[in-house]
Design an enzyme around this catalytic site. Structure first.
Site, PDB file in Angstrom:
ATOM      1  N   ASP A  98      39.440  35.703  55.748  1.00 29.63           N
ATOM      2  CA  ASP A  98      38.807  35.432  57.043  1.00 29.63           C
ATOM      3  C   ASP A  98      39.522  36.173  58.167  1.00 29.63           C
ATOM      4  O   ASP A  98      40.725  36.430  58.084  1.00 29.63           O
ATOM      5  CB  ASP A  98      38.828  33.905  57.293  1.00 29.63           C
ATOM      6  N   HIS A 137      35.135  44.500  59.035  1.00 27.93           N
ATOM      7  CA  HIS A 137      34.829  44.297  57.614  1.00 27.93           C
ATOM      8  C   HIS A 137      35.290  45.517  56.800  1.00 27.93           C
ATOM      9  O   HIS A 137      35.837  45.375  55.709  1.00 27.93           O
ATOM     10  CB  HIS A 137      33.329  44.065  57.406  1.00 27.93           C
ATOM     11  N   LEU A 154      43.883  40.974  34.573  1.00 26.61           N
ATOM     12  CA  LEU A 154      43.504  40.066  35.666  1.00 26.61           C
ATOM     13  C   LEU A 154      41.990  39.947  35.688  1.00 26.61           C
ATOM     14  O   LEU A 154      41.287  40.941  35.511  1.00 26.61           O
ATOM     15  CB  LEU A 154      43.971  40.649  37.013  1.00 26.61           C
TER      16      LEU A 154
HETATM   17  C1  IPE Z   1      34.317  31.745  55.068  1.00 28.24           C
HETATM   18  O1  IPE Z   1      34.536  32.321  56.306  1.00 28.24           O
HETATM   19  C2  IPE Z   1      33.493  32.660  54.217  1.00 28.24           C
HETATM   20  C3  IPE Z   1      34.157  33.884  53.764  1.00 28.24           C
HETATM   21  C4  IPE Z   1      35.404  34.197  53.979  1.00 28.24           C
HETATM   22  C5  IPE Z   1      33.344  34.771  52.979  1.00 28.24           C
HETATM   23  P1  IPE Z   1      33.595  32.017  57.549  1.00 28.24           P
HETATM   24  O2  IPE Z   1      34.152  32.774  58.701  1.00 28.24           O
HETATM   25  O3  IPE Z   1      32.179  32.292  57.202  1.00 28.24           O
HETATM   26  O4  IPE Z   1      33.773  30.452  57.732  1.00 28.24           O
HETATM   27  P2  IPE Z   1      33.755  29.530  59.016  1.00 28.24           P
HETATM   28  O5  IPE Z   1      32.469  29.825  59.739  1.00 28.24           O
HETATM   29  O6  IPE Z   1      34.942  29.901  59.836  1.00 28.24           O
HETATM   30  O7  IPE Z   1      33.862  28.138  58.502  1.00 28.24           O
HETATM   31  C1  IPE Z   2      35.507  37.146  57.061  1.00 29.59           C
HETATM   32  O1  IPE Z   2      35.720  37.518  58.378  1.00 29.59           O
HETATM   33  C2  IPE Z   2      34.452  37.983  56.381  1.00 29.59           C
HETATM   34  C3  IPE Z   2      33.220  37.246  56.063  1.00 29.59           C
HETATM   35  C4  IPE Z   2      33.004  35.998  56.322  1.00 29.59           C
HETATM   36  C5  IPE Z   2      32.155  38.005  55.421  1.00 29.59           C
HETATM   37  P1  IPE Z   2      34.806  36.966  59.547  1.00 29.59           P
HETATM   38  O2  IPE Z   2      33.668  37.928  59.733  1.00 29.59           O
HETATM   39  O3  IPE Z   2      34.414  35.572  59.339  1.00 29.59           O
HETATM   40  O4  IPE Z   2      35.792  37.095  60.781  1.00 29.59           O
HETATM   41  P2  IPE Z   2      35.924  36.080  61.998  1.00 29.59           P
HETATM   42  O5  IPE Z   2      36.177  34.720  61.416  1.00 29.59           O
HETATM   43  O6  IPE Z   2      34.645  36.147  62.761  1.00 29.59           O
HETATM   44  O7  IPE Z   2      37.092  36.602  62.761  1.00 29.59           O
HETATM   45 MG    MG Z   3      35.279  33.816  59.855  1.00 30.49          MG
END
Ligand code: IPE
Ligand code: IPE
Ligand code: MG
Length: 239
Positions: free
Chosen positions: A16, A33, A127
């Site tokens: 995240d 990303h 793995l």
């Molecule tokens: C969780 O992250 C999903 C992934 C890392 C793929 P999100 O950014 O979507 O989750 P929330 O919205 O903070 O709970």
């Molecule tokens: C995690 O990073 C990637 C996915 C959920 C696909 P985020 O896109 O959720 O990044 P933040 O949480 O908005 O910083």
């Molecule tokens: Mg996120």
């Protein structure tokens, strides 16, 4: 789990913070990303080096479909490209790729690339890399409940015989041990619908590091923290 070195057999990561990383660098979310690919390589290398057996990466949740269309499309494109580009190197490292989640929602392009990657790396013995894609833990449990109900209705399964093992075997994760350690980056302290059943006794490790800044050293730090934890599983301390 390897008792001597206390290495987790299964590590799961909620990757995240890509969006916030991009924002901090004055870039579009999609750039964040893209910067999240190298840390995936680092996590895999560190998992292999430490002798972890299974590494599960939460890459796209079912809830993530609700993001702006351009972001979802960019993520799908990045997913396809990364799976194709990384497969030869992963194969060389002895990494077996498997995907969990509801695949029917993906385009045939994404489904085909995933299937090819799984087939090409099927012999990997060092793995298992599990990619959670269009994954929702609650949907997974509902799907398992339906599967068991169908079998019971067909007379193949005695409802009284359903136990934790029967349920676990009906989940996507049936082939692997439960995660011992769940890591979440970006400072958020929640599971966001990830491995709710499987992580019942997992150790949780939260780091403020945003996913694009995640390194092998960061993975090692999480393993060190894990090694210092006492897992009691509801019992009392051994010392
Ligand atoms: C969780 O992250 C999903 C992934 C890392 C793929 P999100 O950014 O979507 O989750 P929330 O919205 O903070 O709970
Ligand atoms: C995690 O990073 C990637 C996915 C959920 C696909 P985020 O896109 O959720 O990044 P933040 O949480 O908005 O910083
Ligand atoms: Mg996120």
């Amino acid at each position: 789990m390897n008792e001597e070195k206390r290495i987790p057999r299964h590590v799961a990561i909620i990757m995240d913070g890509n969006g916030r990383w991009a924002q901090q660098h004055g870039k579009e979310r999609c750039y964040g990303h893209m910067q999240g690919v190298e840390p995936v390589r680092s996590a895999i290398r560190a998992a292999v080096r430490n002798g972890v057996e299974v590494l599960t990466l939460y890459a796209f949740s079912t809830e993530n479909w609700g993001r702006p269309r351009e972001e979802v499309e960019a993520l799908m494109e990045l997913l396809c490209r990364s799976v194709v580009n990384e497969t030869p190197e992963l194969r060389r490292q002895g990494v077996r790729i498997r995907a969990i989640g509801e695949r029917s929602a993906f385009s045939s392009e994404v489904r085909d690339r995933l299937r090819e990657a799984e087939e090409l790396t099927a012999g990997g013995g060092r793995l298992t890399l599990v990619l959670a894609l269009n994954y929702s833990s609650r949907s997974e449990i509902v799907r398992a409940a339906r599967h068991l109900a169908r079998r019971a209705a067909a007379g193949e399964l005695d409802p009284e015989g359903i136990d934790e093992r029967t349920v676990a075997e009906a989940l996507y994760t049936a082939p692997w041990p439960d995660p011992d350690l769940v890591i979440r980056t970006s400072g958020e302290c929640r599971l966001s619908n990830f491995l709710l059943w499987q992580a019942a006794y997992a150790e949780l490790y939260f780091t403020p590091v945003l996913w694009p800044d995640f390194t092998e050293a960061e993975f090692d730090r999480a393993l060190e923290a894990y090694a210092g934890r006492e897992r009691r599983f509801g019992l009392i301390s051994k010392c």
